[in-house]
Enzyme design. Structure first.
Site, PDB file in Angstrom:
ATOM      1  N   ARG A  46       0.855  -1.189   0.000  1.00 26.44           N
ATOM      2  CA  ARG A  46       0.000   0.000   0.000  1.00 26.44           C
ATOM      3  C   ARG A  46       0.894   1.244   0.000  1.00 26.44           C
ATOM      4  O   ARG A  46       2.110   1.162   0.132  1.00 26.44           O
ATOM      5  CB  ARG A  46      -1.045   0.006   1.125  1.00 26.44           C
ATOM      6  CG  ARG A  46      -0.690  -0.608   2.434  1.00 26.44           C
ATOM      7  CD  ARG A  46       0.297   0.119   3.298  1.00 26.44           C
ATOM      8  NE  ARG A  46       0.063   1.544   3.371  1.00 26.44           N
ATOM      9  CZ  ARG A  46       0.993   2.443   3.578  1.00 26.44           C
ATOM     10  NH1 ARG A  46       2.271   2.065   3.718  1.00 26.44           N
ATOM     11  NH2 ARG A  46       0.721   3.712   3.637  1.00 26.44           N
ATOM     12  N   GLY A  47       0.201   2.415  -0.148  1.00 27.73           N
ATOM     13  CA  GLY A  47       0.945   3.656  -0.330  1.00 27.73           C
ATOM     14  C   GLY A  47       1.025   3.923  -1.822  1.00 27.73           C
ATOM     15  O   GLY A  47       1.353   3.025  -2.609  1.00 27.73           O
ATOM     16  N   ALA A  48       0.701   5.155  -2.222  1.00 25.20           N
ATOM     17  CA  ALA A  48       0.503   5.451  -3.649  1.00 25.20           C
ATOM     18  C   ALA A  48       1.693   5.060  -4.535  1.00 25.20           C
ATOM     19  O   ALA A  48       1.528   4.297  -5.500  1.00 25.20           O
ATOM     20  CB  ALA A  48       0.145   6.931  -3.809  1.00 25.20           C
ATOM     21  N   ARG A  81      -7.783  -0.237  -6.860  1.00 22.28           N
ATOM     22  CA  ARG A  81      -8.017   0.882  -5.939  1.00 22.28           C
ATOM     23  C   ARG A  81      -8.143   2.149  -6.794  1.00 22.28           C
ATOM     24  O   ARG A  81      -7.344   2.353  -7.710  1.00 22.28           O
ATOM     25  CB  ARG A  81      -6.854   1.039  -4.932  1.00 22.28           C
ATOM     26  CG  ARG A  81      -6.684  -0.184  -4.024  1.00 22.28           C
ATOM     27  CD  ARG A  81      -5.713   0.095  -2.887  1.00 22.28           C
ATOM     28  NE  ARG A  81      -6.318   0.928  -1.866  1.00 22.28           N
ATOM     29  CZ  ARG A  81      -5.641   1.467  -0.840  1.00 22.28           C
ATOM     30  NH1 ARG A  81      -4.336   1.280  -0.735  1.00 22.28           N
ATOM     31  NH2 ARG A  81      -6.265   2.216   0.061  1.00 22.28           N
ATOM     32  N   GLN A 179      -1.963   2.582   9.901  1.00 21.36           N
ATOM     33  CA  GLN A 179      -0.702   2.642   9.146  1.00 21.36           C
ATOM     34  C   GLN A 179       0.359   3.447   9.899  1.00 21.36           C
ATOM     35  O   GLN A 179       1.558   3.211   9.738  1.00 21.36           O
ATOM     36  CB  GLN A 179      -0.924   3.258   7.766  1.00 21.36           C
ATOM     37  CG  GLN A 179      -1.669   2.372   6.780  1.00 21.36           C
ATOM     38  CD  GLN A 179      -3.157   2.619   6.799  1.00 21.36           C
ATOM     39  OE1 GLN A 179      -3.717   3.006   7.823  1.00 21.36           O
ATOM     40  NE2 GLN A 179      -3.824   2.398   5.684  1.00 21.36           N
ATOM     41  N   ASP A 220      -2.125  10.898  -2.278  1.00 19.87           N
ATOM     42  CA  ASP A 220      -2.501   9.856  -3.241  1.00 19.87           C
ATOM     43  C   ASP A 220      -2.804  10.432  -4.609  1.00 19.87           C
ATOM     44  O   ASP A 220      -2.695   9.743  -5.626  1.00 19.87           O
ATOM     45  CB  ASP A 220      -3.689   9.049  -2.707  1.00 19.87           C
ATOM     46  CG  ASP A 220      -3.189   8.050  -1.679  1.00 19.87           C
ATOM     47  OD1 ASP A 220      -2.911   8.471  -0.544  1.00 19.87           O
ATOM     48  OD2 ASP A 220      -3.003   6.873  -2.045  1.00 19.87           O
ATOM     49  N   ASN A 230      -5.489  12.399   0.467  1.00 20.57           N
ATOM     50  CA  ASN A 230      -4.564  11.582   1.266  1.00 20.57           C
ATOM     51  C   ASN A 230      -5.391  10.838   2.307  1.00 20.57           C
ATOM     52  O   ASN A 230      -6.620  11.012   2.390  1.00 20.57           O
ATOM     53  CB  ASN A 230      -3.487  12.453   1.923  1.00 20.57           C
ATOM     54  CG  ASN A 230      -2.363  11.626   2.511  1.00 20.57           C
ATOM     55  OD1 ASN A 230      -1.841  10.719   1.850  1.00 20.57           O
ATOM     56  ND2 ASN A 230      -1.989  11.877   3.751  1.00 20.57           N
ATOM     57  N   LYS A 231      -4.745  10.020   3.074  1.00 24.53           N
ATOM     58  CA  LYS A 231      -5.424   9.154   4.052  1.00 24.53           C
ATOM     59  C   LYS A 231      -6.449   9.929   4.868  1.00 24.53           C
ATOM     60  O   LYS A 231      -6.195  11.054   5.290  1.00 24.53           O
ATOM     61  CB  LYS A 231      -4.364   8.534   4.971  1.00 24.53           C
ATOM     62  CG  LYS A 231      -4.865   7.596   6.035  1.00 24.53           C
ATOM     63  CD  LYS A 231      -5.762   6.494   5.530  1.00 24.53           C
ATOM     64  CE  LYS A 231      -5.129   5.639   4.483  1.00 24.53           C
ATOM     65  NZ  LYS A 231      -6.121   4.779   3.761  1.00 24.53           N
TER      66      LYS A 231
HETATM   67  O1  MRU Z   1      -4.632   3.180   2.145  1.00 24.94           O
HETATM   68  P1  MRU Z   1      -3.150   3.410   2.034  1.00 24.94           P
HETATM   69  O2  MRU Z   1      -2.396   2.888   3.197  1.00 24.94           O
HETATM   70  O3  MRU Z   1      -2.606   2.928   0.708  1.00 24.94           O
HETATM   71  O4  MRU Z   1      -3.003   4.981   2.062  1.00 24.94           O
HETATM   72  C1  MRU Z   1      -1.727   5.541   1.919  1.00 24.94           C
HETATM   73  C2  MRU Z   1      -1.703   7.005   2.126  1.00 24.94           C
HETATM   74  O5  MRU Z   1      -2.714   7.649   2.281  1.00 24.94           O
HETATM   75  C3  MRU Z   1      -0.370   7.671   2.029  1.00 24.94           C
HETATM   76  O6  MRU Z   1      -0.321   8.782   2.866  1.00 24.94           O
HETATM   77  C4  MRU Z   1      -0.163   8.119   0.582  1.00 24.94           C
HETATM   78  O7  MRU Z   1      -0.295   7.031  -0.294  1.00 24.94           O
HETATM   79  C5  MRU Z   1       1.118   8.776   0.378  1.00 24.94           C
HETATM   80  S1  MRU Z   1       2.378   7.548   0.440  1.00 24.94           S
HETATM   81  C6  MRU Z   1       3.819   8.063   0.048  1.00 24.94           C
END
Ligand code: MRU
Length: 334
Positions: A46-48, A81, A179, A220, A230-231
């Site tokens: 996970r993470g963009a 996603r 996270q 994201d 973002n999250k």
């Molecule tokens: O649902 P996730 O864990 O994939 O969400 C990730 C985030 O929101 C991060 O902050 C975002 O992807 C930036 S990561 C460098």
């Protein structure tokens, strides 16, 4: 050295299973595109930026499968996603190489290298913001796990530390999937970076008391006007930071910027299953009859952002459209 979230050897993608951290470091070996799609959907990776790279390798694995086509493989991965723009850039980069008859593994490797290099550049560009002694708040995990190496939000902190800054990191736990508490704290603890995990609803308390010098988060997807997804919970932090005069930074590689979205209003926000809210570590915490809502992201308007930390340097909100137009990455998705 920070951890590496994933790596590839021809025919096999290796991923650290992020659902198992911090308890166990489990490496998954994936050889089929369907396994990569599942890993993205279930947040194994996970993470963009990291899901963009995983998807690029998912395309490379698909290209080894007899009868698979670039368009069908791309549509499987695109359906995993909806919010992270990087996912679509990673897929599209390799889809084009495949259609053009280029070496597909090499295209995925080059995409991964570019993401790693850009995150390192973000670190160098952002480090001067964190000179001396600083307390910094971050939300979710925007570290090496979310980006392959370095991180986005954590990259400037890593480089600043290498240059002698003394940092303390406030780590939002990041409900519902934690996270922050599980992953960001794990990365910081490995590198002995002083930090404290706080409940998400404690951030306002510390911001109001003057205990936070700056906030830095990843993204994201960033629209042309600087609005960004973002999250979930990021928006609240940005509002409270501005209310208290605390600078708020967004760090992202070029693949996160979406030149096709004029504002954040049109960014698709993923809704995930309600079990993620109704349960904690597999145990039901709400009454059986209760339902939940579970948006995985929120959208923060650009007016709450002090600056964006990009591979090309620091960009103010009014400069995002121009920076995106001039970015050195030509491949737009679709
Ligand atoms: O649902 P996730 O864990 O994939 O969400 C990730 C985030 O929101 C991060 O902050 C975002 O992807 C930036 S990561 C460098």
């Amino acid at each position: 050295m920070p951890v590496r979230a994933l790596w590839y050897r021809p025919g096999t993608l290796f991923l650290i299973d992020q659902r198992e951290l911090p308890g166990r470091t489990v490496v998954r070996r994936l050889t089929r595109i369907g396994e990569v799609a599942d890993a993205i959907r279930t947040l194994t990776v996970r993470g963009a930026p990291a899901i963009g790279v995983a998807a690029a390798y998912g395309m490379a694995l698909a290209a080894r499968t007899r009868g698979e086509t670039p368009d069908r493989a791309a549509s499987v991965l695109r359906a995993t996603r909806p919010t992270a723009h990087d996912l679509f850039v990673g897929i599209e980069t390799v889809r084009r190489a495949w259609v053009d008859g280029a070496e597909v593994d090499a295209a995925a490797d080059a995409y991964k290298e570019r993401v790693v290099d850009e995150c390192h550049a973000i670190g160098r560009a952002g480090a001067p913001l964190f000179r001396g002694e600083k307390s910094v708040l971050t939300h979710c995990n925007a570290g090496a796990l979310a980006t392959v190496e370095w991180g986005t939000a954590l990259a400037p902190l890593r480089v600043a530390r290498q240059r002698g800054a003394r940092l303390f990191v406030w780590v939002d736990e990041t409900r519902p999937l934690l996270q922050g508490a599980r992953l960001t704290a794990w990365e910081l603890a490995r590198e002995r970076i002083p930090h404290a995990v706080i409940a998400d609803n404690a951030a306002g308390h510390y911001l109001a008391r003057g205990d936070v010098d700056a906030v830095i988060v990843g993204a994201d997807r960033i629209a042309r006007n600087g609005d960004f997804a973002n999250k979930i919970g990021t928006y609240e932090k940005a509002v409270v930071a501005k209310e208290n005069g605390v600078p708020f930074y967004v760090a992202a590689p070029w693949s996160t910027f979406d030149p096709r979205r004029p504002t954040g209003r049109s960014i698709p926000v993923e809704e995930r299953g309600d079990d993620e809210v109704l349960e904690l570590a597999g145990r039901r915490i709400a009454p059986r009859r209760s339902k939940a809502r579970n948006p995985a992201f929120d959208v923060t308007p650009a007016r709450f952002v002090t600056a964006y930390v990009t591979p090309g340097g620091i960009v103010r909100p009014t400069g995002v459209a121009e920076a995106v137009a001039r970015r050195p990455v030509p491949d737009d998705p679709r």
